[in-house]
Design a protein around this motif. Structure first.
Motif, PDB file in Angstrom:
ATOM      1  N   TYR A  94       1.087  -1.343   0.172  1.00 34.60           N
ATOM      2  CA  TYR A  94       0.120  -0.288  -0.059  1.00 34.60           C
ATOM      3  C   TYR A  94       1.141   1.496  -0.009  1.00 34.60           C
ATOM      4  O   TYR A  94       0.315   2.339  -0.317  1.00 34.60           O
ATOM      5  N   SER A  95       1.685   1.244   0.921  1.00 32.56           N
ATOM      6  CA  SER A  95       2.822   2.203   0.761  1.00 32.56           C
ATOM      7  C   SER A  95       3.391   2.413  -0.491  1.00 32.56           C
ATOM      8  O   SER A  95       3.384   3.574  -1.232  1.00 32.56           O
ATOM      9  N   ALA A  96       3.928   1.857  -1.240  1.00 29.42           N
ATOM     10  CA  ALA A  96       4.387   1.511  -2.648  1.00 29.42           C
ATOM     11  C   ALA A  96       3.213   2.339  -3.868  1.00 29.42           C
ATOM     12  O   ALA A  96       3.424   3.056  -4.303  1.00 29.42           O
ATOM     13  N   ALA A  97       1.869   2.091  -3.648  1.00 27.22           N
ATOM     14  CA  ALA A  97       0.934   2.389  -4.077  1.00 27.22           C
ATOM     15  C   ALA A  97       0.664   3.624  -4.072  1.00 27.22           C
ATOM     16  O   ALA A  97       0.157   4.177  -5.335  1.00 27.22           O
ATOM     17  N   ARG A 372       8.931  11.110   3.252  1.00 28.63           N
ATOM     18  CA  ARG A 372       8.827  10.890   3.696  1.00 28.63           C
ATOM     19  C   ARG A 372       7.979   9.397   2.931  1.00 28.63           C
ATOM     20  O   ARG A 372       7.457   9.992   2.685  1.00 28.63           O
ATOM     21  N   ARG A 373       8.413   8.011   3.314  1.00 30.37           N
ATOM     22  CA  ARG A 373       7.867   7.288   2.355  1.00 30.37           C
ATOM     23  C   ARG A 373       5.907   6.750   4.030  1.00 30.37           C
ATOM     24  O   ARG A 373       6.579   7.538   4.812  1.00 30.37           O
ATOM     25  N   PHE A 374       5.581   6.030   3.503  1.00 27.76           N
ATOM     26  CA  PHE A 374       4.125   6.070   4.715  1.00 27.76           C
ATOM     27  C   PHE A 374       4.511   4.410   5.599  1.00 27.76           C
ATOM     28  O   PHE A 374       4.087   3.310   5.271  1.00 27.76           O
ATOM     29  N   ARG A 375       5.251   4.870   6.085  1.00 30.52           N
ATOM     30  CA  ARG A 375       5.923   3.608   6.963  1.00 30.52           C
ATOM     31  C   ARG A 375       5.243   2.742   8.025  1.00 30.52           C
ATOM     32  O   ARG A 375       4.893   1.431   8.609  1.00 30.52           O
ATOM     33  N   SER A 376       4.243   3.916   8.797  1.00 25.69           N
ATOM     34  CA  SER A 376       3.466   3.380  10.002  1.00 25.69           C
ATOM     35  C   SER A 376       3.014   2.446   9.445  1.00 25.69           C
ATOM     36  O   SER A 376       2.172   1.724  10.550  1.00 25.69           O
ATOM     37  N   LEU A 377       2.035   2.510   7.721  1.00 26.00           N
ATOM     38  CA  LEU A 377       1.503   1.024   7.872  1.00 26.00           C
ATOM     39  C   LEU A 377       1.588   0.146   7.408  1.00 26.00           C
ATOM     40  O   LEU A 377       0.300  -0.797   8.714  1.00 26.00           O
ATOM     41  N   LYS A 378       3.090   0.008   7.828  1.00 27.86           N
ATOM     42  CA  LYS A 378       2.976  -1.750   8.030  1.00 27.86           C
ATOM     43  C   LYS A 378       3.397  -2.072   9.604  1.00 27.86           C
ATOM     44  O   LYS A 378       2.665  -3.085   9.662  1.00 27.86           O
TER      45      LYS A 378
END
Lengths: 535, 535
Positions: A94-97, A372-378
């Motif tokens: 999802y973060s990549a998407a 920043r990437r959306f790392r909290s998702l994982k």
């Protein structure tokens, strides 16, 4: 690749990934390619026209896999683990998407807000005191790695120390020019500290920040920093006109998983600041990169209560032992202002109504990069999927594997000697020389040590060369006292207690072969000498 | 979550992602949640027992989506793009699946080797001269962001400058103590340079590295650095006893996409070093974070030929405009030794046969963090899937959109004025006051400018508040001369020429409403004044 082609390609990729995990045990854990292997397999340059996914996907198995060392394999017992989990992979998908460079709140409010929430949740999970939660003056942020966290806090520590020194000099009535001169001299004398067992990233952080680094030597066998050692080092630095401003304190060192003595270090720092009331505070950072994950267990959860008495920051990697795919390093600070004061630069095109009103957290001011990437998702997916129980069960499984391995080592004193106290699933040991040769040198400690080191190195190299399991070697102490040791640590979700037992059997089988060879070589050497003497 | 549950969950996730991309146009591009929205939606803490994927997945649409700003939307015309593509997502899926902290070659040879190969391929694609390829003394490395690349090269530049100064002082016969004193003084005087249009990361990089930063002001309307401006700044610094050691030169600045005058800057630096033969070389870094992608087109491919005459390093982000999901910043250096000399620390537990023999690249010595993700995979998938033709077509599409928008602006001189030369798909313009009011102040330049700024700001704010498209504002120049302008740039793969035309219509419609309001307010104000006078 349109969206329907992508759907098909992605489903095929998922199937390949599932197959990879289901059968990872069958792969050689440590890649045995030679340097340069891949350039020989790939065509030069980028093709003029695009290729089909089917052709690209084939190359993953054919060309990439031979060069992979499989960190998720049950036979990976090297370094520290780099945990992966299925919900973690979903998070990265999802973060990549959502691909975005979320450098401020407005860029995607969910990216900032979920990070704050997840890090507060994780703080509670590991029983980190209130001071480090976002609801106080502190808070957490996701960095890529523990080493980035360390550079960041060294810079914040350096700038806080300089800022407070300047304030003091201004109060003393010094002119701006005088202050500038004094800052220049101060910068040249500032020293970041870490023990000889602290991770090398403290040294690298000091280099990047342009300050000195000095090592505090720990005692062999103990490998932990304590208040007395810190006190001696500070006094030594002061006598030389040097200025300690930062120290890395470790919960679970890389070589042996030793834990520094927080209580006595806290007492030393407290006394130092009481006796030096005008000296700015030394920043203490707790590096718990790997072992921090163990704080999820009730039996370790008393540890953090002392942190606020001395530690300005704390960092642990969910990507090491807490099921969250690399990268996810959780940095907590007691005073977020310290980071922002050092790192905030807000140019016009990044300003917006909400940041201007100070209502939102702009994490770019808590780190080195802007984007920043959306790392909290994982991390969110992982904590929800496993729950507190599942996370604890995972860490307990790692510890059980370590304990089983310790028992096997301790039951075989002929072959093995533990060189440090096993901790957090890590065993560090050395291999004795063959009994026959050991006996020969039992009164020559130096020669005995030399042979231990040699046999241990041979066993370590041989085990990795044969590639059934992957383990790491380390060197403890230095010079003549240096001890070569083997580190064995599980921690990947796939590693079960039985895998550690198998690993022990594999190592023991190699020890026996190395012992035989050692004896044979020794006897051949002796024969040769006899023959030479006979000539 | 076992592997069959993961297969099901991942297929469901893929379907959701496909749906997201297929229907992204229908979503409000800019999130309109209020700060703190998410904490109200989520339960506190981590659940005791794990949750099912179905329940977690539902929260993505229900709770995360409202807080997302959709960078892949055809209506996203803000900042610079952060490209995503389907093969890019596939790359991140595999990278997550292989989860490993590949800090050296042995940790997974494929991670290191593919990165070298892909970066050499990309260097050829953008016509970067041989000096920056791994086959020479240079080479490329993937960083997370252009800002990390800048910190890294500032540190390398600082340490190279200091090392060469020390060598010189040693040759001159200075003692170690004298040299140490001189280094201390030198550190306090070192200045990193960037123009007032350079990205703020140069300033932040200087802060992190503990050196000074100074700005070189460019001319309003031009916004490009040139050799004469650099020369003046260097002379100014020297007259104050300060030491320039680093300069950021930009290909496509953030505010206006201006390109610095490489030829004259190169000449200035060359003359400076000829006339200062004992002074260490000033490190020039080319920041092409966004516009570097345009070098894939033959019409721009002549640009890099001059780089080796002055530039030690070059960086551009494949994650901005070259279809590779964030993060993928490609840093190239002319002399890899410079990075390694500054950043290498090899502790015992990271040594292995191949690194010891110098046969392999250890990229950890080319960057700040120790651990590394497998980022070259996505760049590899992207370049193979699109091919040279596909990559060029994508960049051309962006440029075509920018040109269409320029034509519309130029055809409407009543409403709009371009404030800089459109470049690389970016248009920067301001909005004129309503003709009626403009006429009133046509002889009062200051008041005219003030009104331009106010109307432009109102239009920019209103457009974003209404949320049909997302655009950015910027401020050029400073003080009384400051110009508020709107930046419009496409570049996301979904943005077509027609989307730029729609955006123009949306902005124009807002301009008309703002104009009406301005006139009404002005007339109301005038009436009030008349009434007040009548009282």
């Amino acid at each position: 690749m349109d969206s329907s082609q992508f759907r098909q390609a992605a489903h095929a990729a998922i199937d390949q990934i599932v197959d990879y995990y289901d059968n990872i045990r069958d792969r050689r854990v440590l890649s045995d390619v030679e340097p340069g292997y891949l350039r020989q397999l790939l065509p030069q340059g980028i093709p003029e026209t695009g290729e089909k996914w089917e052709d690209i996907q084939k190359d993953i198995e054919a060309k990439i896999m031979p060069g992979m060392t499989h960190w998720q394999s049950p036979n990976f017992l090297a370094f520290f683990p780099s945990n992966s989990s299925f919900p973690g992979i979903l998070g990265d998908m999802y973060s990549a998407a959502f691909s975005c460079a979320a450098f401020n709140w407005q860029c995607s409010p969910a990216v900032t807000e979920l990070e704050t929430i997840v890090l507060d949740n994780v703080a509670k999970l590991i029983n980190l005191p209130e001071e480090y939660h976002s609801t106080s003056e502190g808070g957490g942020v996701i960095h890529g790695t523990a080493s980035e966290a360390i550079v960041t806090v060294i810079v914040a520590a350096r700038d806080r120390y300089i800022a407070r020194s300047k304030e003091r000099w201004a109060e003393e009535g010094l002119s701006e020019d005088e202050i500038e001169d004094k800052v220049c001299t101060l910068r040249g004398r500032m020293v970041a500290l870490g023990s000889d067992q602290a991770h090398s990233s403290t040294k690298k952080g000091a280099i990047i920040a342009g300050v000195r680094f000095q090592t505090i030597e720990t005692k062999i066998g103990d490998y932990a920093l304590n208040g007395e050692l810190v006190k001696q080092k500070i006094e030594d630095l002061e006598s030389k006109g040097l200025v300690p401003f930062y120290i890395t304190v470790t919960l679970g060192t890389t070589p042996t998983c030793a834990t520094d003595d927080f209580a006595s270090i806290s007492a030393t720092l407290s006394t130092y600041h009481t006796t030096h009331p005008t000296t700015p505070k030394i920043w203490a950072h707790i590096d718990a990169a790997y072992a921090g994950a163990a704080l999820v267990l009730p039996e370790y959860s008393h540890i953090p209560s002392i942190f606020p008495t001395f530690a300005d920051s704390f960092d642990f990697n969910m990507h090491k032992w807490l099921l969250t795919n690399f990268d996810c390093s959780c940095l907590y600070v007691k005073r977020r202002r310290d980071l922002i004061d050092a790192l905030s630069i807000t140019p016009a095109y990044l300003r917006n109504e909400y940041s201007d009103r100070g209502l939102v957290t702009d994490y770019r001011d808590w780190q080195i990069p802007l984007g920043r990437r959306f790392r909290s998702l994982k991390a969110w997916f992982v904590t929800r999927t496993f729950g507190v129980e599942g996370l604890r069960a995972h860490v307990r499984n790692g510890i059980a594997g370590g304990e089983a391995f310790t028992q096997l080592l301790e039951a075989d004193k002929e072959r093995y000697e533990l060189v440090s106290k096993p901790a957090f699933a890590l065993n560090v040991f050395r291999v004795n020389p063959p009994p026959k040769l050991a006996k020969e040198v039992e009164n020559d400690k130096k020669e005995f040590e030399r042979r231990c080191n040699e046999v241990t190195r041979k066993v370590g190299d041989r085990v990795n060369k044969e590639g059934k399991i992957f383990i790491t070697q380390t060197v403890l102490g230095k010079g003549e006292e240096a001890i070569t040791a083997i580190r064995v640590v599980g921690g990947a979700p796939a590693v079960q207690v039985q895998d550690l037992r198998n690993a022990f059997a594999i190592i023991t089988e190699v020890v026996d072969r190395v012992w035989e060879e050692e004896v044979r070589e020794h006897e051949a050497g002796a024969r040769e000498q006899v023959e030479l003497q006979a000539v």
